[in-house]
Design a protein around this motif. Structure first.
Motif, PDB file in Angstrom:
ATOM      1  N   ARG A 227       7.289   2.197  13.138  1.00 58.69           N
ATOM      2  CA  ARG A 227       6.514   2.232  12.038  1.00 58.69           C
ATOM      3  C   ARG A 227       5.078   1.682  12.562  1.00 58.69           C
ATOM      4  NH1 ARG A 227      10.056   0.401   6.730  1.00 58.69           N
ATOM      5  NH2 ARG A 227      11.749   1.998   7.118  1.00 58.69           N
ATOM      6  N   LEU A 228       3.927   2.260  12.159  1.00 59.72           N
ATOM      7  CA  LEU A 228       2.592   1.719  12.502  1.00 59.72           C
ATOM      8  C   LEU A 228       2.037   1.386  10.962  1.00 59.72           C
ATOM      9  CD1 LEU A 228       1.400   4.517  14.774  1.00 59.72           C
ATOM     10  CD2 LEU A 228       1.902   2.281  15.217  1.00 59.72           C
ATOM     11  N   ASN A 229       1.274   0.291  11.244  1.00 60.11           N
ATOM     12  CA  ASN A 229       0.505  -0.079  10.016  1.00 60.11           C
ATOM     13  C   ASN A 229      -0.929   0.524  10.010  1.00 60.11           C
ATOM     14  OD1 ASN A 229       2.337  -2.328   8.970  1.00 60.11           O
ATOM     15  ND2 ASN A 229       1.658  -3.678  10.655  1.00 60.11           N
ATOM     16  N   VAL A 230      -0.878   1.325   9.197  1.00 57.84           N
ATOM     17  CA  VAL A 230      -2.176   2.138   9.016  1.00 57.84           C
ATOM     18  C   VAL A 230      -3.439   1.344   8.254  1.00 57.84           C
ATOM     19  CG1 VAL A 230      -3.230   4.187   8.067  1.00 57.84           C
ATOM     20  CG2 VAL A 230      -0.977   4.245   8.705  1.00 57.84           C
ATOM     21  N   GLN A 231      -3.123   0.398   7.437  1.00 59.99           N
ATOM     22  CA  GLN A 231      -4.400  -0.307   6.788  1.00 59.99           C
ATOM     23  C   GLN A 231      -3.815  -1.941   6.681  1.00 59.99           C
ATOM     24  OE1 GLN A 231      -4.977   0.944   2.768  1.00 59.99           O
ATOM     25  NE2 GLN A 231      -5.551   3.233   3.344  1.00 59.99           N
ATOM     26  N   SER A 232      -4.819  -2.536   6.851  1.00 62.08           N
ATOM     27  CA  SER A 232      -5.118  -4.024   6.851  1.00 62.08           C
ATOM     28  C   SER A 232      -6.130  -4.648   6.687  1.00 62.08           C
ATOM     29  CB  SER A 232      -4.218  -4.665   8.080  1.00 62.08           C
ATOM     30  OG  SER A 232      -4.904  -4.505   9.118  1.00 62.08           O
ATOM     31  N   GLY A 233      -6.087  -5.998   6.147  1.00 61.47           N
ATOM     32  CA  GLY A 233      -7.488  -6.710   6.147  1.00 61.47           C
ATOM     33  C   GLY A 233      -8.411  -6.165   5.277  1.00 61.47           C
ATOM     34  N   SER A 234      -9.614  -5.913   5.739  1.00 58.43           N
ATOM     35  CA  SER A 234     -10.819  -5.370   5.065  1.00 58.43           C
ATOM     36  C   SER A 234     -10.778  -3.955   4.671  1.00 58.43           C
ATOM     37  CB  SER A 234     -12.226  -5.692   5.577  1.00 58.43           C
ATOM     38  OG  SER A 234     -12.217  -5.327   6.945  1.00 58.43           O
ATOM     39  N   ASN A 235      -9.695  -3.280   5.557  1.00 58.11           N
ATOM     40  CA  ASN A 235      -9.607  -1.912   5.511  1.00 58.11           C
ATOM     41  C   ASN A 235      -8.627  -1.568   4.499  1.00 58.11           C
ATOM     42  OD1 ASN A 235     -11.739  -1.211   7.126  1.00 58.11           O
ATOM     43  ND2 ASN A 235     -10.302  -1.704   8.720  1.00 58.11           N
ATOM     44  N   LEU A 236      -7.944  -2.286   3.692  1.00 56.16           N
ATOM     45  CA  LEU A 236      -6.786  -2.150   2.859  1.00 56.16           C
ATOM     46  C   LEU A 236      -7.211  -1.675   1.387  1.00 56.16           C
ATOM     47  CD1 LEU A 236      -3.660  -2.440   2.206  1.00 56.16           C
ATOM     48  CD2 LEU A 236      -4.146  -4.873   1.605  1.00 56.16           C
ATOM     49  N   TRP A 237      -6.914  -0.381   1.010  1.00 56.58           N
ATOM     50  CA  TRP A 237      -7.199   0.123  -0.120  1.00 56.58           C
ATOM     51  C   TRP A 237      -6.069   0.703  -0.878  1.00 56.58           C
ATOM     52  CZ3 TRP A 237      -6.727   5.147  -0.299  1.00 56.58           C
ATOM     53  CH2 TRP A 237      -6.687   5.915   1.028  1.00 56.58           C
ATOM     54  N   ALA A 238      -5.103   1.085  -0.053  1.00 53.71           N
ATOM     55  CA  ALA A 238      -3.635   1.776  -0.643  1.00 53.71           C
ATOM     56  C   ALA A 238      -2.948   0.792  -1.395  1.00 53.71           C
ATOM     57  CB  ALA A 238      -2.972   2.493   0.337  1.00 53.71           C
ATOM     58  N   GLN A 239      -2.203   1.114  -2.442  1.00 56.29           N
ATOM     59  CA  GLN A 239      -1.279   0.172  -3.058  1.00 56.29           C
ATOM     60  C   GLN A 239      -0.134  -0.028  -2.064  1.00 56.29           C
ATOM     61  OE1 GLN A 239      -0.976   2.965  -6.561  1.00 56.29           O
ATOM     62  NE2 GLN A 239      -0.783   0.994  -7.905  1.00 56.29           N
ATOM     63  N   ALA A 240       0.533  -1.042  -2.585  1.00 57.53           N
ATOM     64  CA  ALA A 240       1.766  -1.370  -2.010  1.00 57.53           C
ATOM     65  C   ALA A 240       2.870  -0.806  -2.344  1.00 57.53           C
ATOM     66  CB  ALA A 240       1.857  -2.964  -2.269  1.00 57.53           C
ATOM     67  N   GLY A 241       3.869  -0.464  -1.472  1.00 53.59           N
ATOM     68  CA  GLY A 241       5.220   0.021  -2.316  1.00 53.59           C
ATOM     69  C   GLY A 241       5.602   1.357  -1.072  1.00 53.59           C
ATOM     70  N   ASP A 242       6.743   1.535  -0.946  1.00 49.13           N
ATOM     71  CA  ASP A 242       7.487   2.308   0.008  1.00 49.13           C
ATOM     72  C   ASP A 242       6.862   3.738  -0.132  1.00 49.13           C
ATOM     73  OD1 ASP A 242       9.125   0.625   1.413  1.00 49.13           O
ATOM     74  OD2 ASP A 242      10.800   1.009  -0.120  1.00 49.13           O
ATOM     75  N   HIS A 243       6.581   4.240  -1.226  1.00 50.98           N
ATOM     76  CA  HIS A 243       6.019   5.761  -1.563  1.00 50.98           C
ATOM     77  C   HIS A 243       4.285   5.687  -1.607  1.00 50.98           C
ATOM     78  CE1 HIS A 243       9.997   7.171  -0.806  1.00 50.98           C
ATOM     79  NE2 HIS A 243      10.350   6.518  -1.705  1.00 50.98           N
ATOM     80  N   SER A 244       3.752   4.731  -1.516  1.00 57.70           N
ATOM     81  CA  SER A 244       2.241   4.888  -1.935  1.00 57.70           C
ATOM     82  C   SER A 244       1.412   5.313  -0.846  1.00 57.70           C
ATOM     83  CB  SER A 244       1.669   3.269  -2.155  1.00 57.70           C
ATOM     84  OG  SER A 244       2.159   3.041  -3.442  1.00 57.70           O
TER      85      SER A 244
END
Length: 287
Positions: A227-244
């Motif tokens: 798995r790869l983290n697509v968003q983090s830090g200041s680039n985090l705009w998606a909701q949390a959760g397995d299917h977000s």
């Protein structure tokens, strides 16, 4: 970019649209390619339409779009009305020949994979879901998804193959299917051949703001999911959760060895869920 759009009533008014960009950042909507049929019922086999793959077929000198069409569940038979059942994979071909025909219009050419006497038990009630062909040598391969609603099961994935893009398509035998890539969930698989000859698989996975990937030397046998983290830090705009974090739409290999990925993810707009389109650069080191 070919993308699914929800309008008016989510999952009830669906269409597949064609967008264009010269820089992968600013996009213009060009046309509607396929519409769902209004009325989400058990008797409507095109209650939802979702684009799953776009391929240029040199044999036909034409673009092919593959999309899945579902019916709604039949409560009188113990099915769940709001779920997707009996997915059928349609093939549509560009009417205009050549690469310039990508914008359409497209004509339906028939169903290439659907529930039938060759269905495998693991495919469940939703299958066939997903279909994105890629070429290995002179043979086409695709992954396809399944899921059982009642009782609720995991989301396994299998593989099918054909000598011709239009089919007939043959499922890999049970024992190979379902594929041992992810233990619980994978959907919407896209396979890209890399410049070094290997194959990169990206797909919907579990985990907050994550997507899954796998590597194969031969395009058939893939490693276990990473798995790869697509968003983090200041680039985090998606909701949390397995299917977000939902669907990777592409992984474009850049000259420097990185990849540009376009994807959809769920966010809140005015307090309501909205699946926005994002872009990121991916890179990793293999040891």
């Amino acid at each position: 970019m070919f993308v699914n759009e929800m309008l008016e009533r989510p999952h009830r008014d669906m269409r597949i649209a064609h967008w264009q960009s010269s820089d992968l950042t600013s996009w213009n909507r060009k046309s509607t390619i396929v519409n769902s049929i209004a009325g989400r019922t058990p008797d409507n086999p095109r209650s939802e339409v979702w684009v799953t793959g776009v391929v240029f077929n040199e044999t036909e000198n034409a673009w092919n779009i593959f999309y899945v069409a579902y019916r709604a569940g039949d409560e009188s038979k113990g099915e769940i009305a709001g779920n997707d059942y009996a997915g059928r994979i349609w093939r549509a071909m560009s009417v205009k020949r050549g690469m310039e025909g990508i914008g359409g219009p497209y004509a339906d050419m028939g169903i290439v994979l659907q529930p039938d006497q060759n269905s495998q038990l693991w495919e469940g009630q939703q299958a066939v879901a997903c279909f994105n062909p890629y070429l290995v040598g002179d043979t086409w391969f695709t992954m396809y998804d399944g899921h059982n609603h009642v009782p609720r099961g995991n989301w396994p994935t299998g593989m099918a193959f054909s000598k011709n893009l239009e089919g007939p398509w043959t499922r890999m035998p049970v024992g190979i299917n379902p594929l041992p890539i992810a233990s619980e969930f994978m959907e919407n698989e896209i396979v890209t051949k890399l410049s070094d000859g290997r194959y990169l698989l990206i797909f919907d996975s579990l985990g907050d703001q994550q997507v899954g990937y796998s590597i194969s030397d031969d395009g058939i046998n893939f490693d276990k999911e990473k798995r790869l983290n697509v968003q983090s830090g200041s680039n985090l705009w998606a909701q949390a959760g397995d299917h977000s974090m939902r669907t990777p739409l592409c992984a474009l290999e850049n000259p420097d060895g990185t990849f540009t990925m376009i994807y959809t993810a769920r966010m809140l707009v005015n307090g309501k869920p909205f699946y926005a389109v994002g872009q990121c650069q991916l890179a990793w080191e293999e040891k």
